[in-house]
Design a protein around this motif. Structure first.
Motif, PDB file in Angstrom:
ATOM      1  N   PHE A  43       0.845  -1.195   0.000  1.00 53.55           N
ATOM      2  CA  PHE A  43       0.000   0.000   0.000  1.00 53.55           C
ATOM      3  C   PHE A  43       0.886   1.254   0.000  1.00 53.55           C
ATOM      4  O   PHE A  43       0.679   2.189  -0.785  1.00 53.55           O
ATOM      5  CB  PHE A  43      -0.908  -0.021   1.232  1.00 53.55           C
ATOM      6  N   ALA A  44       1.925   1.246   0.865  1.00 57.38           N
ATOM      7  CA  ALA A  44       2.848   2.391   0.901  1.00 57.38           C
ATOM      8  C   ALA A  44       3.531   2.557  -0.449  1.00 57.38           C
ATOM      9  O   ALA A  44       3.646   3.671  -0.972  1.00 57.38           O
ATOM     10  CB  ALA A  44       3.896   2.183   1.999  1.00 57.38           C
ATOM     11  N   PHE A  45       3.949   1.432  -1.044  1.00 57.15           N
ATOM     12  CA  PHE A  45       4.636   1.509  -2.330  1.00 57.15           C
ATOM     13  C   PHE A  45       3.704   2.097  -3.387  1.00 57.15           C
ATOM     14  O   PHE A  45       4.095   2.953  -4.184  1.00 57.15           O
ATOM     15  CB  PHE A  45       5.096   0.107  -2.747  1.00 57.15           C
ATOM     16  N   ALA A  46       2.432   1.657  -3.369  1.00 59.97           N
ATOM     17  CA  ALA A  46       1.490   2.144  -4.385  1.00 59.97           C
ATOM     18  C   ALA A  46       1.215   3.630  -4.207  1.00 59.97           C
ATOM     19  O   ALA A  46       1.159   4.385  -5.187  1.00 59.97           O
ATOM     20  CB  ALA A  46       0.197   1.343  -4.296  1.00 59.97           C
ATOM     21  N   LEU A  47       1.052   4.057  -2.954  1.00 59.06           N
ATOM     22  CA  LEU A  47       0.825   5.486  -2.699  1.00 59.06           C
ATOM     23  C   LEU A  47       2.015   6.307  -3.189  1.00 59.06           C
ATOM     24  O   LEU A  47       1.863   7.341  -3.860  1.00 59.06           O
ATOM     25  CB  LEU A  47       0.650   5.731  -1.207  1.00 59.06           C
ATOM     26  N   ALA A  48       3.246   5.823  -2.848  1.00 62.49           N
ATOM     27  CA  ALA A  48       4.446   6.533  -3.269  1.00 62.49           C
ATOM     28  C   ALA A  48       4.528   6.561  -4.790  1.00 62.49           C
ATOM     29  O   ALA A  48       4.890   7.579  -5.390  1.00 62.49           O
ATOM     30  CB  ALA A  48       5.676   5.861  -2.670  1.00 62.49           C
ATOM     31  N   ALA A  49       4.173   5.431  -5.414  1.00 63.01           N
ATOM     32  CA  ALA A  49       4.207   5.375  -6.877  1.00 63.01           C
ATOM     33  C   ALA A  49       3.226   6.375  -7.458  1.00 63.01           C
ATOM     34  O   ALA A  49       3.528   7.056  -8.450  1.00 63.01           O
ATOM     35  CB  ALA A  49       3.868   3.962  -7.344  1.00 63.01           C
TER      36      ALA A  49
END
Lengths: 103, 317, 105, 498
Positions: D376-382
């Motif tokens: 989820f963090a990776f997707a938000l950052a992406a």
């Protein structure tokens, strides 16, 4: 003064050349040091040209020399570790870390 | 010195260029390192000619001395290899002479011309004007420890950081006995070490009114420590985590930081010493900075984390 | 008398320049190191002469440090670098070690 | 001494003090570091509040004024970057403390992480407030040595990368210092706001400007001088990669921006601006393309840094074309959003790689149980890196695009669009690999690893690491909300001529 300015630029070029063409890691480090010395030389010539003699570049060069020796020491430590890795028989002292035996 | 001076400068420049070329191109590494050490030596003479005795002192002690010892000691661990013979270097480079030399000459000429045009107004007058409030008589020391003390703080920080980084890369190589068992070395070490200490103290005392001060003094003292180590003494810095050495190593940096914060708390800016105590504050800073530089140079020279003392536990975080 | 000093300094510097050949030629590491020590001695005298010429006696300190640090370089050489280098040249004399590609690393 | 001054002094001196404490008492290092990280975050907020409330100010270190002494300029941009450092530093500290690397399992010596980490933090803080060219040189060297130490900590493979980084960046420093020497010889001053008034746009100024720029481009890994970055950033520990990619590289760009819009403002002709912009374009396209071709997750993120910083370089052509203020705020918001989201990516990648025991992009499929938060963090950052609407990345790129439209510089607008598409492509590759239910090449993987992977429950340690990553990713989103009202603060910069 002109001769020292010319010296500074020749040293700069020599350092540049060594940095880009030398393959040996230690020699690149020496080239970098020559390069830095050339810049220091320029600063000191600038201080000398000013009237009265300008102490600020002198202080800057003193700071720079201490920084140069620090970075050289770190670079040498890295070069040694990299060279040890490539050498066929690593020194026994380097393969055992202190405290590894209680791991 | 007139004409003789010109000849002297020209000879010096020729020697320096030749040595720099050797240091970067010489066929074997040892020749390169020796050339570099001599390069540092002659650079110190050049600093003298350029009326920068402070830098000459530092270059002699740090540039040629400590760096030279570091480089020479690194050589025994970098398996020495035979380089290309000189003739081959010459021939291999022959192709580039045509191509690179004109470009290089143009670059060097342009740089020289640009630098020659510099008006160099300088801050000499401003610095001299502020000298009275700085607490010291020698302008370079005033710049280092008062006007631009933040640079000096960070510079000692870089040295501490270098020691931490070098130690972090692994243990120090085993303190091997000198490879040439010689009765002269320990004796030489014992005889010379007091001289190193004496000269360091003298330079520190000179610093407030003449060239000298903490940096050359620290470097000389550090060199004395390195000499003792080379002469066969066991390194006395031990990596005991709760031992005193780590605290002493970072003491110079900590005291400077403390002085800076006290200046700020006293109502002024970061590093603003009240004029009344400036000279005392600078004296304290010089002594601690000098001691700290000496120990840090020694710590860096160990080329790795020193071995823990036998009597301390190996507890880790 | 003072007029002689600049000439002496320049002469000693010339001496160093000529001596650079020893660093180039060697033939052994010890020769190179001795040449460097000789330069240190010459540099001490040069700096002392310059001190008298310019009347700036701070330079005497520089000469003092030169003399101390030259000892350090010499001791480092003797105790750390010498034997390793001699062994390497012995190896080279008895045949090139395997995998020796000269300057590459 | 005002609260703002006190906050800045804490920001500069506390990390160094804590680093010394961590070096002297390694067993207390974690506690000391976490407490100081929280304090530093608070101090950065106080400084930002002071700037927003009373405006930017100058602090003359030692009480000596400009040409002789060193000055600190505490303005909106400096505070924003201090805040970015504090956020990445705090999250990285939590991540590393939660990872609980034991000496026996570590490839590195864990006792030295904390001192080096805090020294790096302190060096960065000193860098962001400094207004003195030589003092900036010293802080740059400080940051370099700390970064090299941290990279080399992560084992033997990283040492070669650390060496290349050290050599490139030391060369950059020397070139930078040469430029500074020329400037000093010309006007005898080193203070940036002072030079903004005094430095003439003559031949010396031009030479000095190009030397300073080359030095900083090397340190900032701007195309084509980015060769050292990918391996150095990909091989380090996750928090180290996070701060190197998110903040250290940004520092070089920050200095470039301050120098070109300050002392070198007169030299920022359309030609010079275009040249710098073309470097940025090269970075965006080449870095994006290589990111698309990487097989390893962390290398892909590292190449993405090269690409994303290219967007910031658009500041120079757009400022030269006249849209200075909009381009400045846009580039700074891109820088901040990139710093937060890139750090979040690296921290999340640390958890993901640990869970899957592989850093290869095509091995990331399959069971994601327990590390959903990391994804989820990776997707938000992406989302922020690509520039999807509510995020900081969107606001920054939007302002850059507006600046391009306002000044009629449409080629740069096209570059923004192309770069965004490339970013979306390489990030989608990762997310798509994660969504896939079964790993496609299960047969090729050693059975033991595959068996170990499935259903590994999330440990408290994983949770702490994921929360750190998520916090940063949420920060990147929050920048999008905070940027429009804070735009005037961001464009308060002492010594910058609009």
């Amino acid at each position: 003064m002109l001769i020292y300015l010319a010296l500074a630029s020749v040293l700069f070029v020599i350092g540049l050349h060594g940095l880009f063409t030398a393959r040996n890691l230690l020699r690149r480090l020496l080239s970098l040091n020559v390069l830095t010395t050339a810049v220091f030389l320029l600063l000191v010539v600038i201080a000398r040209k000013a009237t009265p003699l300008d102490p600020v570049p002198h202080a800057m060069v003193l700071t720079g020399i201490v920084i140069a020796v620090s970075t050289t020491a770190v670079a040498l430590a890295l070069v040694e570790r990299i060279a040890l890795r490539h050498s066929p028989e690593p020194e026994p002292s380097a393969s055992t870390r202190p405290g590894e035996e209680d791991a | 010195m007139g004409l003789v001076g010109q000849v002297f400068d020209a000879l010096l420049a020729i020697a320096l260029v030749w040595l720099a070329w050797q240091a970067t191109r010489a066929a074997d590494l040892f020749r390169a390192v020796v050339s570099f050490i001599v390069f540092g030596l002659l650079m110190a003479v050049a600093w003298v000619r350029l009326e920068a005795p402070d830098i000459a002192l530092a270059e002699a002690a740090i540039g040629a001395g400590a760096t030279g010892a570091l480089l020479l000691s690194a050589l025994d661990r970098l398996a020495p290899r035979r380089g290309r013979s000189w003739a081959r270097v010459w021939r291999a480079d022959a192709r580039t002479w045509v191509l690179w030399v004109p470009a290089v000459m143009a670059l060097a000429g342009a740089l020289t011309a640009a630098a020659w045009q510099l008006p160099a107004p300088g801050l000499g007058a401003v610095a001299t004007g502020a000298l009275e409030q700085s607490g010291v008589d020698h302008a370079v020391t005033a710049v280092l420890l008062n006007f631009r003390a933040l640079d000096t703080l960070l510079e000692i920080g870089v040295l501490v950081l270098a020691a931490v980084a070098v130690w972090s890369m692994g243990p120090a190589p085993a303190a091997s006995a000198p490879v040439m068992p010689s009765p002269t070395l320990p004796m030489l070490g014992r005889t010379l070490f007091p001289v190193f200490v004496l000269v360091a103290a003298y330079l520190l005392w000179r610093g407030s009114h003449a060239p000298g001060g903490a940096f050359p003094a620290g470097a000389v003292l550090g060199a004395g420590g390195i000499l003792m180590l080379l002469a066969g003494a066991q390194p006395w810095i031990r990596s005991a985590e709760h031992g005193p050495w780590r605290a002493i190593l970072s003491a110079g940096f900590a005291v400077m930081l403390f002085a800076a914060i006290v200046g700020a708390l006293a109502g002024g800016a970061f590093f603003e010493y009240p004029a009344a105590i400036a000279s005392h504050a600078i004296l304290v800073l010089e002594v601690t900075a000098g001691m700290s530089i000496a120990l840090l140079l020694f710590a860096v020279y160990l080329r790795g984390e020193p071995h823990p003392a036998a009597d301390t536990d190996r507890q880790r975080c | 008398m003072n007029q002689v000093y600049p000439f002496l300094a320049a002469g000693l510097l010339l001496n160093i320049v000529v001596g650079l050949v020893r660093i180039l030629r060697g033939p052994t590491a010890a020769d190179r190191m001795l040449a460097a020590e000789m330069f240190a001695t010459s540099a001490i005298v040069i700096v002392l002469l310059l001190a008298f010429v310019t009347g700036s006696f701070a330079l005497v300190d520089v000469a003092l440090i030169f003399s101390l640090l030259a000892a350090l370089a010499c001791v480092t050489f003797v105790s750390r670098a010498w034997v390793a280098l001699e062994q390497a040249s012995d190896d080279a004399a008895s045949g090139p070690p395997p995998g020796d590609r000269g300057d590459t690393q | 001494m005002t609260a703002g001054d006190a906050a800045v002094i804490v920001l500069v001196s506390l990390p160094h003090a804590a680093a010394i404490a961590g070096f002297v008492w390694p067993s207390r290092a974690v506690t000391v570091s976490l407490i100081s990280a929280a304090t530093l975050m608070a101090a950065a907020l106080v400084a930002m509040h002071a700037v927003a409330g009373y405006g930017a100010w100058r602090h003359d270190v030692g009480g000596w004024e400009a040409p002789l002494g060193i000055g600190w300029t505490i303005d909106g941009v400096a505070c924003a970057l201090l805040l970015l450092t504090a956020a990445v530093g705090l999250a990285g500290s939590i991540h590393h403390a939660a990872a609980r690397v034991r000496p026996s399992t570590a490839a590195h010596d864990p006792r030295y992480f904390w001192p080096l980490w805090l020294f790096l933090w302190g060096g960065l803080n000193a860098l962001f407030v400094s207004a003195d060219l030589f003092n900036i040189f010293v802080t740059l060297e400080f940051v370099t040595v700390a970064s090299v130490g941290l990279i080399a900590l992560s084992g033997r493979l990283a040492q070669a990368a650390a060496w290349r980084y050290l050599l490139a960046t030391l060369f950059g420093s020397s070139v930078y210092l040469l430029g500074v020497a020329l400037i000093y010889g010309r006007v005898a001053a080193l203070d940036l706001p002072f030079l903004a008034q005094a430095l003439p746009a003559d031949l010396v100024g031009m030479t000095a400007a190009s030397l300073v720029t080359i030095g900083l481009l090397l340190k900032g890994a701007v195309f084509p001088l980015h060769f050292w970055l990918p391996s150095a950033h990909a091989r380090a520990l996750p928090p180290v990669s996070a701060i190197l990619s998110g903040v250290v590289v940004a520092a070089a760009f920050y200095l470039l921006a301050r120098a070109w819009l300050g002392p070198f403002r007169e030299l920022l002709t359309p030609a010079a601006g275009t040249a710098l912009g073309l470097l940025g374009a090269g970075a965006v396209l080449w870095g994006g393309l290589l990111a698309l071709l990487q097989r390893h997750l962390k290398r892909m993120i590292a190449y993405s840094t090269v690409s994303q910083l290219g967007f910031c370089m658009l500041l120079f052509p757009l400022a030269a074309a006249g849209a200075t203020q909009l381009a400045w705020t846009g580039a700074m918001v891109v820088l901040l959003a990139h710093g937060l989201s890139k750090a979040a990516c690296f921290l999340a990648a640390g958890v993901i790689v640990r869970h899957h025991r592989s850093g290869r992009v095509d091995a990331l499929g399959g069971c994601q149980q327990g590390i959903g938060l990391a994804w989820f963090a990776f997707a938000l950052a992406a989302a922020s890196l690509v520039g999807l609407p509510p995020t900081g990345g969107f606001v920054g790129k939007w302002w850059l695009a507006q600046a391009a439209i306002n000044s009629g510089a449409y080629p740069w607008l096209a570059l923004l669009v192309a770069g965004t598409l490339l970013t979306a492509a390489y990030l989608w590759r990762v997310l798509e690999a994660a969504i896939r239910t079964g790993p496609p090449d299960e047969a090729r993987r050693p059975a033991a690893i595959a068996a170990h992977r499935e259903g590994a429950p999330a440990t408290p340690s994983d949770r702490g690491m994921m929360i750190a990553a998520l916090g940063l990713a949420l920060g990147a989103v929050a920048v999008g909300a905070a940027a429009p009202p804070l735009a005037p603060v961001l464009s308060s910069a002492i010594g910058v001529t609009w």
